[in-house]
Design a protein around this motif. Structure first.
Motif, mmCIF file in Angstrom:
data_model
loop_
_atom_site.group_PDB
_atom_site.id
_atom_site.type_symbol
_atom_site.label_atom_id
_atom_site.label_comp_id
_atom_site.label_asym_id
_atom_site.label_seq_id
_atom_site.Cartn_x
_atom_site.Cartn_y
_atom_site.Cartn_z
ATOM 1 N N ALA A 189 0.827 -1.221 0.000
ATOM 2 C CA ALA A 189 0.000 0.000 0.000
ATOM 3 C C ALA A 189 0.853 1.260 0.000
ATOM 4 O O ALA A 189 0.451 2.294 -0.531
ATOM 5 C CB ALA A 189 -0.932 -0.008 1.216
ATOM 6 N N TYR A 190 2.042 1.156 0.616
ATOM 7 C CA TYR A 190 2.901 2.346 0.729
ATOM 8 C C TYR A 190 4.080 2.304 -0.246
ATOM 9 O O TYR A 190 4.991 3.114 -0.162
ATOM 10 C CB TYR A 190 3.390 2.498 2.180
ATOM 11 C CG TYR A 190 2.244 2.806 3.125
ATOM 12 C CD1 TYR A 190 1.891 4.124 3.411
ATOM 13 C CD2 TYR A 190 1.477 1.786 3.691
ATOM 14 C CE1 TYR A 190 0.827 4.416 4.250
ATOM 15 C CE2 TYR A 190 0.404 2.066 4.533
ATOM 16 C CZ TYR A 190 0.088 3.380 4.809
ATOM 17 O OH TYR A 190 -0.971 3.678 5.634
ATOM 18 N N ASN A 191 4.047 1.335 -1.156
ATOM 19 C CA ASN A 191 5.077 1.234 -2.200
ATOM 20 C C ASN A 191 4.373 0.924 -3.522
ATOM 21 O O ASN A 191 4.645 -0.092 -4.154
ATOM 22 C CB ASN A 191 6.060 0.089 -1.882
ATOM 23 C CG ASN A 191 6.967 0.396 -0.715
ATOM 24 O OD1 ASN A 191 7.868 1.227 -0.818
ATOM 25 N ND2 ASN A 191 6.746 -0.269 0.420
ATOM 26 N N ASP A 192 3.452 1.789 -3.933
ATOM 27 C CA ASP A 192 2.667 1.489 -5.138
ATOM 28 C C ASP A 192 3.579 1.392 -6.358
ATOM 29 O O ASP A 192 4.614 2.066 -6.425
ATOM 30 C CB ASP A 192 1.596 2.564 -5.352
ATOM 31 C CG ASP A 192 2.206 3.907 -5.669
ATOM 32 O OD1 ASP A 192 2.286 4.253 -6.849
ATOM 33 O OD2 ASP A 192 2.638 4.607 -4.733
ATOM 34 N N SER A 193 3.156 0.544 -7.298
ATOM 35 C CA SER A 193 4.017 0.241 -8.447
ATOM 36 C C SER A 193 4.174 1.450 -9.377
ATOM 37 O O SER A 193 5.149 1.548 -10.116
ATOM 38 C CB SER A 193 3.450 -0.951 -9.218
ATOM 39 O OG SER A 193 2.095 -0.693 -9.530
ATOM 40 N N GLY A 194 3.224 2.396 -9.332
ATOM 41 C CA GLY A 194 3.335 3.586 -10.187
ATOM 42 C C GLY A 194 4.266 4.647 -9.599
ATOM 43 O O GLY A 194 4.529 5.670 -10.243
ATOM 44 N N GLY A 195 4.738 4.436 -8.391
ATOM 45 C CA GLY A 195 5.685 5.385 -7.782
ATOM 46 C C GLY A 195 5.037 6.680 -7.287
ATOM 47 O O GLY A 195 5.733 7.664 -7.035
ATOM 48 N N VAL A 196 3.711 6.680 -7.116
ATOM 49 C CA VAL A 196 3.030 7.921 -6.678
ATOM 50 C C VAL A 196 3.407 8.241 -5.219
ATOM 51 O O VAL A 196 3.687 9.392 -4.878
ATOM 52 C CB VAL A 196 1.490 7.795 -6.818
ATOM 53 C CG1 VAL A 196 0.824 9.133 -6.519
ATOM 54 C CG2 VAL A 196 1.112 7.324 -8.202
ATOM 55 N N THR A 197 3.444 7.205 -4.372
ATOM 56 C CA THR A 197 3.793 7.441 -2.958
ATOM 57 C C THR A 197 5.236 7.927 -2.844
ATOM 58 O O THR A 197 5.544 8.797 -2.017
ATOM 59 C CB THR A 197 3.598 6.147 -2.131
ATOM 60 O OG1 THR A 197 2.326 5.587 -2.463
ATOM 61 C CG2 THR A 197 3.641 6.421 -0.648
ATOM 62 N N ALA A 198 6.110 7.396 -3.700
ATOM 63 C CA ALA A 198 7.514 7.842 -3.691
ATOM 64 C C ALA A 198 7.579 9.329 -4.038
ATOM 65 O O ALA A 198 8.288 10.111 -3.392
ATOM 66 C CB ALA A 198 8.318 7.016 -4.685
ATOM 67 N N GLU A 199 6.832 9.735 -5.031
ATOM 68 C CA GLU A 199 6.812 11.144 -5.456
ATOM 69 C C GLU A 199 6.244 12.031 -4.351
ATOM 70 O O GLU A 199 6.747 13.127 -4.070
ATOM 71 C CB GLU A 199 5.973 11.242 -6.756
ATOM 72 C CG GLU A 199 6.153 12.506 -7.551
ATOM 73 C CD GLU A 199 7.613 12.883 -7.796
ATOM 74 O OE1 GLU A 199 7.938 14.064 -7.584
ATOM 75 O OE2 GLU A 199 8.418 11.997 -8.157
ATOM 76 N N PHE A 200 5.185 11.521 -3.695
ATOM 77 C CA PHE A 200 4.548 12.237 -2.570
ATOM 78 C C PHE A 200 5.567 12.423 -1.436
ATOM 79 O O PHE A 200 5.699 13.517 -0.863
ATOM 80 C CB PHE A 200 3.367 11.379 -2.106
ATOM 81 C CG PHE A 200 2.670 11.828 -0.852
ATOM 82 C CD1 PHE A 200 1.857 12.949 -0.836
ATOM 83 C CD2 PHE A 200 2.794 11.087 0.325
ATOM 84 C CE1 PHE A 200 1.189 13.339 0.321
ATOM 85 C CE2 PHE A 200 2.136 11.469 1.482
ATOM 86 C CZ PHE A 200 1.327 12.599 1.480
ATOM 87 N N ASN A 201 6.306 11.382 -1.135
ATOM 88 C CA ASN A 201 7.292 11.422 -0.059
ATOM 89 C C ASN A 201 8.397 12.436 -0.393
ATOM 90 O O ASN A 201 8.724 13.319 0.408
ATOM 91 C CB ASN A 201 7.869 9.998 0.117
ATOM 92 C CG ASN A 201 8.533 9.785 1.463
ATOM 93 O OD1 ASN A 201 8.554 10.680 2.313
ATOM 94 N ND2 ASN A 201 9.101 8.618 1.667
#
Ligand SMILES: C[S@@+](CC[C@H](N)C(=O)[O-])C[C@H]1O[C@@H](n2cnc3c(N)ncnc32)[C@H](O)[C@@H]1O
Length: 307
Positions: A189-201
């Protein structure tokens, strides 16, 4: 702001408040996270609100003032408003001004009879209520999105205690609480494959750079989120990819290669565990609504009355 950021960067391990996620882009990215297939939190909470909205509305009753903490896009609120009996006023409270006003504007268009009084405010700080809210038949705080899990249990307890005094003895709280589950689902849930959470972080660094003139290099940090069983939480970090120095105010903060900067902890509760936390804040859980797989809970709490 500078003092708060510096205090976090001097701590061990280094940390940055999750409040820094939410500038305009951060709010947009959070909404995009909610649409990722991996982030079950929003999907499941929406399902619960759809199924139990009428029951929840009955608990709230007629002519209540609804105060929403961390309202964001006010998405779940719509499901609640559709079931509520003549709410006296809706007061969304959020730190991200643009997003708050956009959401309030959209609600005003779709619910023309509803009185809406948005408040741009850090909800961890004391604030007073407008007369319209004070004078309603009862005050109900709505706190969805599992945001309560972003606070260390001690701070969550302090926040709940503050809410209890804001609602008074006749008020109530409606809170979305994410539940413990298998680590695979949580980490996904916190490592989505589209990298949206990474970008948010990473956007938290962009936000700090803009507000405080710091020089975090976004391509020198990597998003990492992992489940920490002993703390019953997912920890989100930005890991330094090399040894580097960042200028913050008059200080130079040194990062070692591989050193984490913690940006958010997402605590996951059991039903009993959350009831225990609430009890410390002088609150009693009166009702719990769950999805079929018991992934998420929406809980109804009221102040404990002295016998
Ligand atoms: C996890 S999101 C939840 C959004 C929405 N309630 C939902 O359920 O989808 C957290 C929201 O709380 C707001 N927020 C975070 N920290 C805050 C603070 N200290 N004071 C006020 N708002 C805050 C953010 O801007 C964001 O809109």
């Amino acid at each position: 702001m500078l003092e708060e950021v510096l205090a976090g960067l001097r701590a061990k391990p280094k940390r940055l408040s999750p409040t820094w996620f939410y500038d305009e882009l951060g709010s947009f990215l959070f909404d995009a996270i909610c649409d990722t297939p991996e982030y079950y939190v929003t999907r499941v909470e929406l399902d619960i609100m759809r199924e139990f909205g009428p029951d929840i509305a009955r608990c709230i009753g007629a002519n209540a003032a609804l105060i929403e903490y961390g309202s964001g896009a006010s998405l779940k609120t719509r499901l609640l408003l559709d079931c509520l009996d003549t709410p006296a006023v809706y007061m969304p409270v959020d730190i991200a001004r643009g997003h708050l006003l956009d959401a309030a504007g959209a609600l005003a268009r779709d619910y023309p009879a509803l009185r809406i009084q948005p408040l741009c405010q850090d909800f961890t700080k004391l604030f007073s209520l407008p007369k319209t809210v004070e004078s309603a038949e009862r005050r109900v705080i709505y706190f969805p999105g599992a945001t309560i899990g972003n606070f260390e249990p001690e701070k969550a307890c302090a926040l709940l205690t503050g809410m209890r005094s804001l609602i008074g003895k006749d008020g109530a709280l409606l809170i979305g609480v994410d539940l413990r589950k298998d680590p695979w689902t949580l980490e996904r849930a916190y490592n989505d494959s589209g990298g949206v959470t990474a970008e948010f972080n990473l956007n938290a660094l962009r936000h700090v750079n803009r507000e405080l003139g710091t020089n975090f290099a976004l391509d020198s940090f990597e998003h990492r989120a992992c489940w920490v069983e002993a703390e019953s939480r997912v920890e989100m970090n930005l890991v330094s990819l090399r040894k580097q120095r960042v200028h913050v105010g008059n200080e130079q903060i040194e990062f070692q290669a591989g050193e984490p900067l913690r940006t958010e902890c997402c605590h996951k509760y059991t039903i009993d565990g959350f009831a225990g936390l609430a009890a410390h804040a002088g609150l009693v859980v009166q009702d719990v609504w769950l999805d079929e797989e018991e992934q998420f809970s929406v809980q109804w709490l009221s102040p404990r009355t002295l016998q």
